[in-house]
Motif scaffolding. Structure first.
Motif, mmCIF file in Angstrom:
data_model
loop_
_atom_site.group_PDB
_atom_site.id
_atom_site.type_symbol
_atom_site.label_atom_id
_atom_site.label_comp_id
_atom_site.label_asym_id
_atom_site.label_seq_id
_atom_site.Cartn_x
_atom_site.Cartn_y
_atom_site.Cartn_z
ATOM 1 N N LYS B 37 0.664 -1.728 -0.262
ATOM 2 C CA LYS B 37 -0.214 0.193 -0.300
ATOM 3 C C LYS B 37 0.546 1.343 0.394
ATOM 4 O O LYS B 37 1.700 1.020 0.662
ATOM 5 N N CYS B 103 -7.597 -2.225 11.330
ATOM 6 C CA CYS B 103 -8.054 -1.605 9.646
ATOM 7 C C CYS B 103 -7.156 -2.690 8.222
ATOM 8 O O CYS B 103 -7.355 -2.460 7.532
ATOM 9 N N GLY B 104 -5.618 -3.287 8.758
ATOM 10 C CA GLY B 104 -5.291 -3.883 7.842
ATOM 11 C C GLY B 104 -4.579 -3.210 6.959
ATOM 12 O O GLY B 104 -3.726 -4.537 6.296
ATOM 13 N N ILE B 105 -5.078 -1.577 6.957
ATOM 14 C CA ILE B 105 -4.035 -1.150 5.853
ATOM 15 C C ILE B 105 -2.346 -1.246 6.176
ATOM 16 O O ILE B 105 -1.812 -1.020 5.272
ATOM 17 N N THR B 107 -0.478 -4.107 7.783
ATOM 18 C CA THR B 107 -0.830 -5.483 7.989
ATOM 19 C C THR B 107 0.891 -5.830 6.591
ATOM 20 O O THR B 107 1.348 -6.868 7.337
ATOM 21 N N PRO B 108 -0.149 -5.587 5.561
ATOM 22 C CA PRO B 108 1.155 -6.744 4.773
ATOM 23 C C PRO B 108 2.440 -6.190 5.022
ATOM 24 O O PRO B 108 3.578 -6.626 4.978
#
Ligand code: FES
Ligand code: FES
Lengths: 790, 159
Positions: B37, B103-105, B107-108
């Motif tokens: 992202k 929120c997972g943004i 996370t990667p």
């Protein structure tokens, strides 16, 4: 109905199942708006004002750019009203004659090639006849300040003076006798406190993709998908901009990479912009801001100023108080009156005030409009109140603990709005537990012993506070939220709500509530992605209202579903998940579909008087004591939070892992608010609009954060849950500054508190003045008798 | 335009791109690998993190040209590193269970940073975790759940 005698093996409330959308997130498969591409999609960009205030005199396009390849939208292209509606219509969608803040949108551009947009934006030159601006609360309220807004400029009643968006006067107890109370009190303690703007700094910037259907040049419908908290807010904004009925404005929330209030009101702006470009270009248009544009142009937490004047007896009993609470609203009203309202109510804190008068106002400035940010006015006013409590303690000669113990609200007491406390929470006990578990007393004694000979001054301080869950006052009645549950063709219950997931766990906790109510495994429950073509308006995802208010509606709808399946003879009184599926499929075979709904009904015990600000301000409160430990290095002037303990009573904890995550994340933001995050303004423009110079805490900057809960089930939420999301933003900043005063003896009154501020105070020459405790002591007067709550 | 060839998630790929195009954009636009992202575009947030020849890099700062001949792993290719055909890498499983993704943004990037950290320190101390992840910002969690996920992943890989 579920058989209560059955073993509770299916029970999910109070356990921590995997979050619904978690697997997609850890796999990198979750699709955020910038990960989506629609066929034929173009990209949009915004041309913004470069000055804070003035009249637009010309717009020139550099002929070096092939403008015929671009779609250009101005205010003249807007088919409906040129407004972004929030509470009023003062906020323009696109400026055409005047600009009122830097980075105000004026023109929109779209092109198939994203890479060409920055140069095109730079090739538009706008000239202005510049007007003087105001940039602080003080400049805005000065008698000779330029007038940005007349009171009549928008329909904000109660605003009586120029540049004032909104005022409140809240009086409680014997407020009419305050003159007498101050005249006869043992101590009068005054203080002024300031808080700065704060950027939400979600890691995913604001972004949307819009599509528009036109026929014969007339807009028939618009669809916007993107990162957001409140799909129906954007629907209502689009209705006005496009002059369309609600059902022709469709909004779909995509996976949202953090929000914290920053995607509450702002998507109405960027969503309307992208839709206008889609209308004019005939293509889907994506606008995703980059970090610099997002930080410079979107909303922040409102800066504030609080002035306290408190009458206190020599025993440390608060006798009466006057509080002036002021917010910097930025250039347009947006949500400011509601932020002001929550801040005003929370200014009283969890204390008993025999007499209190709060005057609150929100001032216009030529900054980009300030907006929602976790806590919504409460972190500002609670910072001031909790710093002031420590000051009162010092003047009276009590410990911070003892001063609070003598004034804390208890069961049966009345808040400043006259609400009787019916929660059986015991703040005295919370305080005892928090101070014991954080080892407060031993550490305080140890630091007092070691500080004199150490260059590192250590301190421990705390804050006691509450936070109301749900919309203020009659807000929930007006929202009139609706929740549905449908059966999928496979016979699985699917929750339909506009309540959005942006990390807090909405999907997960609502499914837990439905599963628990239906006596089904958590895995059997589905929740639909919010799409206004499909989901009812369950209200905005804000104000710590989702677990308590929407969760309760999900519970009610699930009960109805159960009753229908039972009455259709399909569901035995005591059933297994397989029985449920059989009954559901049988019902569907016979009737085709099954959708149940539940609409908000005001609990009978909630009354609110909007005119006088009296009554049940919130259905329930979360109560907390936060303890912070700090180290101040007197050679580098840096202050660090070295340990943090957060104890709260939030009703039933639906999902312990998510709940802890909410508290830890909020505490981290609160530590940032106190010690790191400073917006540097230059004539209304945020000068440090980058992650390199606006500093949020990294994993190496934070202390251990210990989280503890007390659970006293509330009747207002599902299975006893109350709100939790905003609470942890309120306590860290005052706890940390209270600890810094313990460490250094210096009473700092302003956040953010950066090393340069500490340097300035520590190296100030003595004759420049130290803090004046300013007590007015009149020992001859009679001490007010202990006032019993009425 | 230049031809650039590299191995990504164990597959050899050739793309045509301007040599100075950011690796992040090559991944997202040319290869449709959108797990990385863009949070800041200036090397501050780490949400664009990938492994380039085993090193953790911010792909927003890497020109495509620099990826010539490189071996790249993105979040999409992390699970098979543990075992072929595995759906979730143990690190991913631990992030799920411990609440390391909100929120997972971020996370990667966090998971790749964790992978990199555990290669370096299979049994990291809390301080090593804090410092190892300091280039990856998370606004949601306050990091505590992430630390727990990392510790849990470390204990699983080295029982
Ligand atoms: S996007 Fe690359 S470090 Fe932030
Ligand atoms: S989980 Fe949201 S930024 Fe980390």
């Amino acid at each position: 109905m579920p058989d209560p005698t059955q073993p509770a093996s299916l029970s999910t409330v109070g356990t921590s199942p995997i979050r619904k959308e978690g697997t997609a997130k850890v796999l990198g498969q979750a699709r955020y708006v910038d990960d989506l591409h629609l066929p034929g999609m173009w990209f949009g960009a915004t041309v913004r004002s470069t000055i804070a205030r003035g009249r637009i005199t010309s717009i020139q396009f550099d002929p070096a750019i092939p403008w015929h390849e671009f779609t250009i939208v101005t205010a003249a292209d807007i088919p409906g009203e040129n407004t972004i509606v929030h509470l009023t219509k003062d906020h323009l969608c696109l400026a055409s004659e005047f600009v009122n803040h830097p980075n105000e949108p004026i023109l929109l551009l779209a092109h198939p090639d994203r890479a060409l947009l920055p140069a095109a934006v730079a090739a538009v030159t706008i000239t202005y006849e510049e007007l003087p601006g105001v940039f602080t609360i003080e400049e805005s309220e000065a008698p000779d300040a330029p007038t940005i807004w007349e009171p009549a400029a928008a329909d904000h009643h109660h605003a009586t003076a120029k540049n004032t968006f909104k005022t409140y006067l809240m009086e409680s107890g014997a407020a009419a006798d305050l003159d007498h109370i101050f005249a006869t009190a043992d101590h009068i303690i005054e203080g002024e406190y300031h808080t700065g703007a704060q950027e939400q700094l979600y890691i995913e910037n604001n972004g949307v993709i819009a599509e528009c259907v036109t026929f014969d040049g007339i807009v028939k419908s618009v669809t916007v998908r993107g990162a957001m908290q409140c799909p129906y807010y954007l629907v209502h904004a689009l209705e006005l901009v496009f002059n369309l009925p609600e059902e022709k404005c469709r909004v779909i929330q995509t996976e949202t990479g953090g929000a914290f209030g920053g995607k509450e009101d702002f998507p109405s702006v960027i969503g309307s912009h992208a839709a206008l470009l889609a209308m004019k270009s005939g293509h889907p248009v994506k606008i995703c801001y980059d970090r610099a544009e997002d930080m410079a142009s979107t909303t922040k937490r409102h800066p504030s100023r609080s002035r306290h004047r408190t009458a206190v007896s020599k025993e440390g009993k608060i006798l009466g108080g006057e509080i002036e609470f002021a917010l910097d609203g930025g250039a347009y009203v947006t949500l400011t009156p509601v932020v002001l309202s929550r801040g005003t109510i929370h200014a009283a804190g969890p204390y008993h005030w025999p007499a209190l008068r709060i005057r609150a106002k929100a001032m216009a400035t030529n900054l980009p409009p300030h907006g929602a940010f976790r806590g919504f006015g409460a972190p500002q006013s609670i910072f001031a109140t909790e710093r002031h409590m420590d000051k009162i303690a010092k003047v009276v000669g009590l410990s911070p603990e003892e001063l609070r113990r003598r004034n804390l609200l208890a069961l049966g007491g009345r808040t400043a709005t006259g609400q009787v406390i019916t929660d059986t929470v015991d703040m005295q006990h919370l305080l005892t537990r928090a101070l014991a578990e954080s080892n407060y007393h031993a550490k305080r004694a140890e630091f007092a012993r070691t500080n004199p000979t150490s260059a590192i001054k250590r301190g421990i301080g705390f804050a006691t506070f509450f936070h109301g869950a749900g919309f203020t006052g009659s807000g929930e009645r007006r929202l009139n939220s609706l929740v549905k549950i449908e059966l999928t063709p496979e016979g699985r219950p699917q929750i339909l709500v506009a309540s959005t997931e942006f990390g807090q766990g909405t999907n997960t906790i609502l499914c837990q509530v439905a599963a628990e109510t239906l006596h089904l495994p958590y895995e059997d429950i589905l929740i639909a992605q919010p799409d206004t073509a499909r989901v009812p308006n369950s209200g905005p995802t804000v104000a710590s209202r989702t677990a308590m208010i929407v969760g309760k509606l999900v519970e009610t709808a699930a009960q109805k579903l159960c009753v229908i399946l039972t009455n259709s003879d399909g569901l035995p009184p005591s059933y297994s998940p397989a029985d449920f599926r059989t009954a559901a499929l049988a019902y569907l075979a016979q009737h085709g579909t099954l959708v149940v709904e539940a609409r908000y009904q005001s609990p009978g015990d909630i009354f609110w008087d909007d005119e006088n600000y009296r009554g049940e301000a919130y259905p329930a409160y979360a109560w907390a004591v936060y303890v912070a430990e700090v180290a101040v290095d007197t050679t580098t002037y840096s202050a660090t939070c070295t340990d943090f303990y957060a104890l709260q009573e939030v009703g039933k904890v639906l999902h312990p892992v998510l709940a802890k995550g909410q508290i830890e994340g909020g505490v981290a933001q609160g530590i940032g608010y106190a010690l790191y995050e400073k917006c540097v303004w230059q004539k209304g423009h945020m000068a440090n609009n980058q992650m390199t110079n606006y500093i949020m805490p990294t994993s190496a900057d934070l202390p251990p954060i210990h989280v503890a809960f007390e659970e006293i089930p509330s009747i207002h939420g599902p299975f006893g849950a109350k709100g939790i999301g905003e609470l942890p933003m309120d306590g860290p900043a005052p706890a940390i500054l209270n600890a810094i005063e313990e460490a250094t003896g210096i009473a700092f009154t302003e956040i953010p508190l950066l090393p340069e501020d500490i340097f300035e105070r520590m190296t100030r020459t003595p004759d420049a003045g130290t803090e004046d405790l300013n007590p007015t002591i009149d020992r001859d007067t009679r001490v007010e008798p202990e006032v019993v709550t009425s | 335009m230049t031809q650039i060839t590299f191995t990504i998630n164990k597959e050899k790929k050739t793309v045509e791109a301007p040599p100075m195009k950011r690796l992040l954009d090559v991944l997202r636009e040319d290869l449709h690998l959108t797990g990385a992202k863009e949070g800041c575009g200036e090397g501050e947030c780490g949400s664009c993190s990938v492994l380039l020849n085993g090193e953790l890099v911010n792909s927003c700062l890497i020109p495509a040209l620099q990826a010539e001949g490189a071996t790249i792993t993105t979040i999409e290719g992390i699970a098979p590193l543990a075992a072929p055909d595995q759906k979730l890498h143990p690190i991913q499983q631990c992030f799920l269970e411990k609440g390391g993704a909100q929120c997972g943004i971020c996370t990667p990037g966090m998971i790749l940073a964790t992978h990199h950290l555990l290669e370096k320190y299979p049994q990291p101390t809390l301080l090593q975790i804090q410092e190892g992840l300091a280039g990856n910002l998370c606004r949601c969690t306050g990091y505590t759940r992430i630390f727990e996920a990392v510790q849990s992943a470390a204990s699983q890989s080295n029982p």
